[in-house]
Design an enzyme around this catalytic site. Structure first.
Site, PDB file in Angstrom:
ATOM      1  N   HIS A  65       3.124   1.246   3.091  1.00  0.00           N
ATOM      2  CA  HIS A  65       2.467   1.899   4.219  1.00  0.00           C
ATOM      3  C   HIS A  65       1.098   2.453   3.815  1.00  0.00           C
ATOM      4  O   HIS A  65       0.810   2.668   2.628  1.00  0.00           O
ATOM      5  CB  HIS A  65       3.335   3.034   4.752  1.00  0.00           C
ATOM      6  CG  HIS A  65       3.586   4.117   3.722  1.00  0.00           C
ATOM      7  ND1 HIS A  65       2.669   5.088   3.418  1.00  0.00           N
ATOM      8  CD2 HIS A  65       4.670   4.340   2.930  1.00  0.00           C
ATOM      9  CE1 HIS A  65       3.153   5.888   2.485  1.00  0.00           C
ATOM     10  NE2 HIS A  65       4.365   5.462   2.166  1.00  0.00           N
ATOM     11  N   GLU A 106      12.388   5.461   2.111  1.00  0.00           N
ATOM     12  CA  GLU A 106      12.036   5.953   0.790  1.00  0.00           C
ATOM     13  C   GLU A 106      13.147   6.818   0.219  1.00  0.00           C
ATOM     14  O   GLU A 106      14.048   7.291   0.945  1.00  0.00           O
ATOM     15  CB  GLU A 106      10.720   6.741   0.866  1.00  0.00           C
ATOM     16  CG  GLU A 106      10.199   7.303  -0.461  1.00  0.00           C
ATOM     17  CD  GLU A 106       9.966   6.247  -1.531  1.00  0.00           C
ATOM     18  OE1 GLU A 106      10.975   5.725  -2.065  1.00  0.00           O
ATOM     19  OE2 GLU A 106       8.793   5.952  -1.840  1.00  0.00           O
TER      20      GLU A 106
END
Length: 415
Positions: free
Chosen positions: A219, A295
């Site tokens: 990202h 994550e």
């Protein structure tokens, strides 16, 4: 509910004389990564082969129990035992009666270690049990010298790449990817003799068809990224910063120019969804969310810098850096837990997108984990990879279970 942890045990025992000087060996393997989690071996004096085989099984089961906090509770471990002793496998499976008086107490002891419903058994040929066999022989060699086996002197792992460790792991559904073997299958592929035709990736022949190709996009930046603060799935779920949005647009432009992406999958966290959305808008594709790509949960470290964690939680940080099984302070996820979650997500995507090119928008740890597993690298390799914001890495997964890392940390589209 958290799915139960799964383990593979390979166990063996031997006696030089039957009865004679005897020893056993056992190894516990992670079926997701193919990594060795524990080894056990012992010289047991004069005994028969069957006694040594049972002792090896018991040692393996106890090693698994030591790896989990509560083996008796619901959601405890699930264990698949593989041995080249037909007697032990059939007796412990309940298909053969236990008649010999020496075997009955050993079988009962093995049955008490873990719930019977949590353990399955399978017979394998001796050549597929080389790791445990080597441990058993090392134990007997040590006994001959008047000593006991020590892990520091073991060379059993040297047999692992040459043995069929991958075949010792439970099967997975759908195209196998590298999950069925992890590091072991990749290393085994390197040991196979070359065929007459050119090879693609790691011993993946051209007639295997198109691989499932994961284009791994980290990202774009958030406000926490330049400050190098821990930002996982247990924190504030920050949005992209202005710089991060520009990075996402640059990535979108690059993928539009290449025209190779056919599907888009994203972590559920906001920074990934925003990055994936920018690309999807340019390509006219939908974004599918995969929770397994989130994550790491960094627990009490969320929002802190590395230095701040070192000041406040030095012992926990040192343990985390030293072992993939150590979790961050406050109930975060260990790298081992993340690896199992990411590998399961990978397998689902390989099955769903066989032969297609998929843009996978996710985070630092999941991307490094996918690369590590594809390479068969140890957990500490996670600390030896650089992965910039909005960088691109690529891994291809072939139908025979091999993986090929094609790109790592490419940021050319941002320049």
């Amino acid at each position: 509910m958290t799915p139960p942890r799964q383990f593979v045990i390979e166990a063996d025992g031997g006696s030089r004389g039957n009865p004679g000087p005897a020893g056993y060996g056992a190894v516990v393997i992670d079926p997701v990564t193919g990594e060795t989690l524990a080894e056990a071996a012992e010289y047991i004096g004069v005994a028969t082969n069957n006694v040594a085989e049972y002792k090896g099984l018991i040692a393996g089961l106890r090693a698994v129990k030591a790896l989990v906090q509560d083996a008796s509770a619901d959601g405890g471990p699930r264990v698949h035992v593989r041995m080249d002793s037909k007697l032990v496998v059939e007796q412990m499976s309940g298909r053969w009666k236990i008649k010999h008086p020496d075997m009955k107490p050993l079988a009962a002891e093995a049955a008490r270690v873990l719930p019977a419903s949590a353990v399955t058994y399978e017979w394998i040929p001796r050549e597929r049990n080389k790791h445990a066999d080597r441990l058993a022989n090392e134990a007997m060699d040590a006994g001959k010298r008047g000593r006991q086996w020590e892990p520091s002197s073991s060379t059993a792992a040297l047999d692992t790449p040459k043995s069929s460790v991958a075949a010792a792991l439970p099967p997975v559904s759908g195209p196998p990817g590298d999950a069925a073997a992890g590091a072991a299958r990749a290393r085994a592929a390197l040991n196979r003799p070359a065929a007459g035709t050119p090879q693609v990736g790691w011993a993946a022949a051209p007639d295997l068809g198109e691989p499932a190709t994961f284009v791994l996009l980290r990202h774009g930046e958030t406000a926490l990224t330049p400050q190098k603060r821990f930002s996982g799935s247990g924190g504030t779920d920050p949005e992209l910063s202005a710089a991060g949005r520009r990075q996402a647009e640059c990535a979108a432009e690059a993928f539009a120019a290449r025209g190779t992406v056919q599907e888009i999958v994203s972590s559920p966290l906001r920074r990934c969804r925003e990055t994936a959305g920018a690309v999807a808008a340019r390509l006219g594709l939908e974004v599918r969310i995969e929770d397994g790509l989130r994550e790491t949960d960094f627990g009490a470290w969320e929002g802190l810098t590395f230095g701040e964690v070192g000041e406040r939680h030095r012992a926990d940080l040192d343990a985390w850096l030293a072992s993939a099984k150590a979790a961050p302070t406050g109930g975060g996820e260990s790298f081992a837990e993340v690896a199992r979650r990411v590998a399961a997500a990978r397998d689902r995507l390989i099955t769903r997108y066989a032969g297609r090119t998929v843009l996978v928008v996710t985070h630092v740890t999941p991307i490094k984990t996918l690369v590590r597993l594809a390479l068969g690298a140890p957990p500490e390799s996670l600390f030896r990879m650089e992965l910039s914001a909005a960088s691109v890495s690529t891994v291809a997964y072939y139908a025979d279970g091999n993986a090929s890392v094609r790109l790592l940390n490419d940021t050319s589209h941002l320049r």
